[in-house]
Design a protein around this motif. Structure first.
Motif, PDB file in Angstrom:
ATOM      1  N   GLY A  40       0.969  -1.107   0.140  1.00 34.56           N
ATOM      2  CA  GLY A  40       0.252   0.070  -0.152  1.00 34.56           C
ATOM      3  C   GLY A  40       0.987   1.253   0.012  1.00 34.56           C
ATOM      4  O   GLY A  40       0.466   2.471  -0.442  1.00 34.56           O
ATOM      5  N   GLY A  41       1.718   1.289   0.116  1.00 32.89           N
ATOM      6  CA  GLY A  41       3.243   2.347   0.322  1.00 32.89           C
ATOM      7  C   GLY A  41       3.139   2.680  -0.672  1.00 32.89           C
ATOM      8  O   GLY A  41       3.118   1.982  -1.883  1.00 32.89           O
ATOM      9  N   PHE A  42       3.554   3.806  -1.475  1.00 26.66           N
ATOM     10  CA  PHE A  42       4.354   4.019  -2.216  1.00 26.66           C
ATOM     11  C   PHE A  42       5.579   5.288  -2.154  1.00 26.66           C
ATOM     12  O   PHE A  42       5.841   5.517  -1.008  1.00 26.66           O
ATOM     13  N   ASP A  43       7.471   4.330  -2.893  1.00 24.31           N
ATOM     14  CA  ASP A  43       8.536   5.484  -2.642  1.00 24.31           C
ATOM     15  C   ASP A  43       8.636   5.785  -4.708  1.00 24.31           C
ATOM     16  O   ASP A  43       7.575   5.876  -5.616  1.00 24.31           O
ATOM     17  N   VAL A  44       9.192   7.639  -4.164  1.00 21.72           N
ATOM     18  CA  VAL A  44       8.778   8.354  -4.847  1.00 21.72           C
ATOM     19  C   VAL A  44       9.673   9.123  -5.360  1.00 21.72           C
ATOM     20  O   VAL A  44      10.615  10.011  -4.463  1.00 21.72           O
ATOM     21  N   GLU A  45      10.996   8.985  -7.031  1.00 19.27           N
ATOM     22  CA  GLU A  45      11.769   9.106  -7.190  1.00 19.27           C
ATOM     23  C   GLU A  45      11.848  11.122  -7.392  1.00 19.27           C
ATOM     24  O   GLU A  45      11.058  10.388  -8.878  1.00 19.27           O
ATOM     25  N   VAL A  46      12.861  11.451  -6.587  1.00 18.51           N
ATOM     26  CA  VAL A  46      12.363  12.708  -7.317  1.00 18.51           C
ATOM     27  C   VAL A  46      14.042  13.705  -7.717  1.00 18.51           C
ATOM     28  O   VAL A  46      14.724  13.403  -7.027  1.00 18.51           O
ATOM     29  N   CYS A  47      13.860  14.278  -9.071  1.00 21.78           N
ATOM     30  CA  CYS A  47      15.043  14.766  -9.539  1.00 21.78           C
ATOM     31  C   CYS A  47      14.979  16.549  -9.751  1.00 21.78           C
ATOM     32  O   CYS A  47      13.865  16.505 -10.490  1.00 21.78           O
ATOM     33  N   LEU A  48      15.339  16.989  -8.430  1.00 23.23           N
ATOM     34  CA  LEU A  48      15.104  18.584  -8.518  1.00 23.23           C
ATOM     35  C   LEU A  48      16.472  18.836  -8.242  1.00 23.23           C
ATOM     36  O   LEU A  48      17.431  18.132  -7.893  1.00 23.23           O
ATOM     37  N   ALA A  49      17.253  20.526  -7.939  1.00 23.78           N
ATOM     38  CA  ALA A  49      17.613  21.203  -7.271  1.00 23.78           C
ATOM     39  C   ALA A  49      17.749  20.526  -5.808  1.00 23.78           C
ATOM     40  O   ALA A  49      17.046  20.666  -5.395  1.00 23.78           O
ATOM     41  N   GLU A  50      18.957  20.245  -5.675  1.00 26.54           N
ATOM     42  CA  GLU A  50      19.433  19.892  -4.231  1.00 26.54           C
ATOM     43  C   GLU A  50      18.725  20.689  -2.824  1.00 26.54           C
ATOM     44  O   GLU A  50      17.885  20.221  -2.333  1.00 26.54           O
ATOM     45  N   GLU A  51      18.545  21.718  -3.013  1.00 27.98           N
ATOM     46  CA  GLU A  51      18.245  22.804  -2.470  1.00 27.98           C
ATOM     47  C   GLU A  51      16.313  23.013  -2.419  1.00 27.98           C
ATOM     48  O   GLU A  51      15.705  22.488  -1.413  1.00 27.98           O
ATOM     49  N   THR A  52      15.866  22.679  -3.504  1.00 27.93           N
ATOM     50  CA  THR A  52      14.966  22.696  -3.794  1.00 27.93           C
ATOM     51  C   THR A  52      14.336  21.434  -3.057  1.00 27.93           C
ATOM     52  O   THR A  52      13.332  21.197  -1.931  1.00 27.93           O
ATOM     53  N   LEU A  53      14.656  19.865  -3.278  1.00 23.69           N
ATOM     54  CA  LEU A  53      14.869  18.485  -2.550  1.00 23.69           C
ATOM     55  C   LEU A  53      14.716  19.243  -0.773  1.00 23.69           C
ATOM     56  O   LEU A  53      14.248  18.703   0.075  1.00 23.69           O
ATOM     57  N   ASP A  54      15.547  19.872  -0.588  1.00 27.81           N
ATOM     58  CA  ASP A  54      15.917  19.288   0.587  1.00 27.81           C
ATOM     59  C   ASP A  54      15.146  20.301   1.334  1.00 27.81           C
ATOM     60  O   ASP A  54      14.014  20.107   2.610  1.00 27.81           O
TER      61      ASP A  54
END
Length: 430
Positions: free
Chosen positions: A409-423
């Motif tokens: 039932g869970g999801f894992d989401v890989e996101v690729c963005l600028a490091e400051e955005t991900l932080d």
């Protein structure tokens, strides 16, 4: 000890069958659009406690891969063209059994925790995927359409796979991996046979013959030319997803918003909030629309690409001030419009190739893959994987890969963005 990956051996693995079930596979418009982009890369992570021996494991996987290719002859073939004059050509898969690539490597100082525990996906992960499949799908003319790298870790195994995206989409990719795992477990056949027939599908109505090779080559761009951004995996439990869905439906005054639609709205709003430019900026989300199940002529086991992108554009102020429910409802309405007729119109369009736009406009959020893929059904005989990662080839800014989590039932989401955005996004994902 330095964390490095040592190559032990690499070879081509052919199917065991002397006669393939299909000798030539035509590429339709959905396939052809992907010629200038990069292969699909996904890797499965396993603990090693159930392995009899590492050497037995490598030989067993090589042999079972060969037998699995009997059922998927295009993956043992190569791309080919038939010239038609005037710099135009027909693209197809020549099922010539030239072989898939199989690489054995060792990363003795790399543990499973080194891969799954860091805040950002570590650089070593890119070394756990095969690299000889080619920088773009177009290179499948001379390079394997499928490549596998099995890497022995200090306490586990990583099975990294790369497949030519002009030949398979995510559904076909996981169909193959699940079938390979069935063969690995001792089955003589597979539970769901792929359907290669192009004649009885709406996609077959498209004339694919006129492909301008100079235009295609001009638009080819190797991954090394893409602006590389860090990648982070956000985990959403079943409970958290339930909360997002309930909140989105409550705010929108409806019960139509799905779990995935609520999650997409949450990710989109969070990413934009963390990279705010100005209220009038147009913000775009691109959503991959699967056509199996939408088009009556496309069966679930259809082998090839069967998806297209639908775009939603909202001003930054409307996206952020309207709330989760408003954004999720807009996404719901967009997806609801993607009918059999809409898919048929899309596959009848002129072939157009992606060309990188280096402008300073905010990148769109590109929603790829699916939590419906049977990732954790890939039991090769020693239990299900404990995690999944994607390779570096596909990591363009704004790409979001949604996959099921190891927990039900869970999801894992890989996101690729600028490091400051991900932080900045990290606290919003909790």
């Amino acid at each position: 000890m330095a964390k490095k990956v040592e190559l032990i051996s690499s070879s081509l693995v052919s199917a065991t069958a002397t006669a393939a079930s299909v000798s030539r596979l035509e590429l339709n418009l959905w396939d052809l659009r992907l010629l200038p982009v990069v292969p699909i890369q996904r890797g499965l992570i396993f603990h090693s406690s159930h392995f009899q021996s590492q050497q037995h494991l490598i030989q067993h996987l090589r042999n079972s891969l060969s037998r699995a290719l009997d059922f998927f002859p295009p993956l043992a073939g190569r791309l080919a063209t038939t010239p038609h004059g005037g710099d135009t050509a027909t693209f197809f898969v020549d099922c010539n059994n030239a072989g898939a690539e199989f690489t054995h490597s060792v990363a003795a100082a790399v543990s499973v925790s080194d891969i799954i525990e860091p805040r950002y996906i570590p650089e070593i992960v890119s070394s756990l995927f095969p690299i000889n499949i080619g920088a773009t799908n177009y290179e499948g003319i001379s390079k394997p359409l499928l490549a596998v790298q099995v890497t022995e870790l200090a306490d586990g195994v990583f099975i990294g796979c790369a497949a030519n995206h002009a030949v398979v989409d995510g559904t076909s990719f996981w169909h193959f991996l699940n079938s390979w795992s069935e063969i690995s477990c001792g089955s003589e056949s597979i539970s769901k046979s792929p359907i290669f027939d192009r004649c009885n599908t709406a996609a077959a109505a498209v004339d694919n013959r006129l492909i301008h090779i100079p235009t295609l080559e001009k638009n080819l761009m190797a991954p090394s030319q893409w602006p590389q951004k860090p990648q982070k995996v956000f985990h959403f439990s079943k409970e958290k997803l339930g909360e997002l869905k309930a909140k989105a439906n409550s705010e929108a005054g409806t019960d139509r918003i799905s779990t995935l639609q609520a999650l997409m709205a949450h990710l989109w709003r969070s990413a934009v909030r963390c990279q705010t430019t100005n209220d009038s900026t147009a913000r775009v989300i691109l959503i991959a629309i699967g056509t199996r199940g939408r088009m009556s002529s496309l069966p679930d086991a259809y082998f090839g690409n069967a998806s297209y992108a639908a775009a939603l554009v909202i001003s930054e102020s409307d996206l952020l001030q309207g709330g989760l429910g408003a954004a999720a409802l807009r996404i719901n309405e967009l997806i609801s419009r993607q009918s059999d007729e809409a898919a048929t119109r899309d596959v009848a369009k002129k072939v157009e190739f992606y060309e990188f736009d280096g402008s300073g406009a905010p990148p769109p959020l590109i929603m790829g893959s699916s939590p419906r893929h049977d990732v954790y059904g890939c039991d090769f005989g020693w239990g299900k994987p404990i995690g999944v990662r994607s390779g570096k080839m596909q990591k363009m800014e704004g790409l979001v890969i949604v996959l099921p989590a190891a927990e039900a039932g869970g999801f894992d989401v890989e996101v690729c963005l600028a490091e400051e955005t991900l932080d900045a996004m990290e606290c919003m994902m909790r």
